[in-house]
Every structure is written in structure tokens, then in C-alpha cells.
Scaffold this motif. Structure first.
Motif, short mmCIF file in Angstrom:
data_model
loop_
_atom_site.label_atom_id
_atom_site.label_comp_id
_atom_site.label_asym_id
_atom_site.label_seq_id
_atom_site.Cartn_x
_atom_site.Cartn_y
_atom_site.Cartn_z
N GLN A 27 0.83 -1.19 0.00
CA GLN A 27 0.00 0.00 0.00
C GLN A 27 0.87 1.25 0.00
OE1 GLN A 27 -2.62 -0.19 3.36
NE2 GLN A 27 -3.80 -1.89 2.53
N GLN A 28 0.34 2.33 -0.54
CA GLN A 28 1.06 3.59 -0.60
C GLN A 28 1.45 4.07 0.79
OE1 GLN A 28 -0.53 6.74 0.47
NE2 GLN A 28 1.45 7.74 0.22
N THR A 29 0.58 3.86 1.77
CA THR A 29 0.88 4.32 3.13
C THR A 29 2.09 3.62 3.71
OG1 THR A 29 -0.76 2.75 4.00
CG2 THR A 29 -1.49 5.03 3.66
N VAL A 30 2.27 2.36 3.36
CA VAL A 30 3.45 1.62 3.83
C VAL A 30 4.70 2.19 3.18
CG1 VAL A 30 4.58 -0.64 3.89
CG2 VAL A 30 2.11 -0.48 4.25
N TYR A 31 4.65 2.41 1.86
CA TYR A 31 5.82 2.97 1.18
C TYR A 31 6.14 4.36 1.73
CZ TYR A 31 9.17 4.70 -2.05
OH TYR A 31 10.32 5.25 -2.56
N SER A 32 5.12 5.14 2.01
CA SER A 32 5.32 6.48 2.57
C SER A 32 6.10 6.41 3.88
CB SER A 32 3.97 7.16 2.80
OG SER A 32 4.14 8.39 3.45
N ARG A 33 5.82 5.40 4.69
CA ARG A 33 6.55 5.22 5.95
C ARG A 33 8.02 4.94 5.71
NH1 ARG A 33 2.61 0.97 8.11
NH2 ARG A 33 0.73 2.11 7.63
#
Length: 70
Positions: A27-33
Motif C-alpha cells: 500500500q502507498q501508506t506503507v511505502y510512505s513510511r
């Protein structure tokens, strides 16, 4: 820090976080982290991104300033 390199490579390639997340199958939120340093990027993702950007893991990890591997 390597986090700046991840973001820089992505922007230079004209990609969004969602594009990279899709490549990695997350997910994008994981990559953002990963980019923000809230979560450590797994080694297999680091290698996959180095291959994708045609650079070395050393460059991403800020161990060298040579963007192109030998």
C-alpha cells in the motif's frame, strides 16, 4: 540518510508513491513510511528498487555518491 535518496530517485523518475507501492506490491501508506523513516524498508524491497532505478543499494543507502553501478 537513504530516505532522501528514495524520494529523490522516485521524483527524478516522475513517479508517485502509489506507483512505487504498486511495483513493490504494498500500500502507498506503507511505502510512505519507508520514505519518511517511520519504518525500515525490507532488504528485498531495497534490492528491487535498486534494480528498478538501475543503481546500487549502496547509492540508496548513501554509502556512495556514484549513482550508476560499475
Amino acid at each position: 540518510m537513504y530516505l532522501k535518496r528514495l524520494r529523490s530517485l522516485r521524483i527524478k523518475a516522475g513517479l508517485k508513491q502509489t506507483d512505487i507501492a504498486e511495483i513493490l506490491g504494498i500500500q502507498q501508506t506503507v511505502y510512505s513510511r519507508y520514505e519518511r523513516g517511520f519504518q525500515t524498508i525490507p532488504l528485498n524491497f531495497l534490492i528491487k528498487l535498486a534494480d528498478f532505478y538501475n543503481t546500487s543499494t549502496d547509492y540508496i543507502l548513501n554509502l556512495t555518491n556514484e549513482i550508476n553501478p560499475h
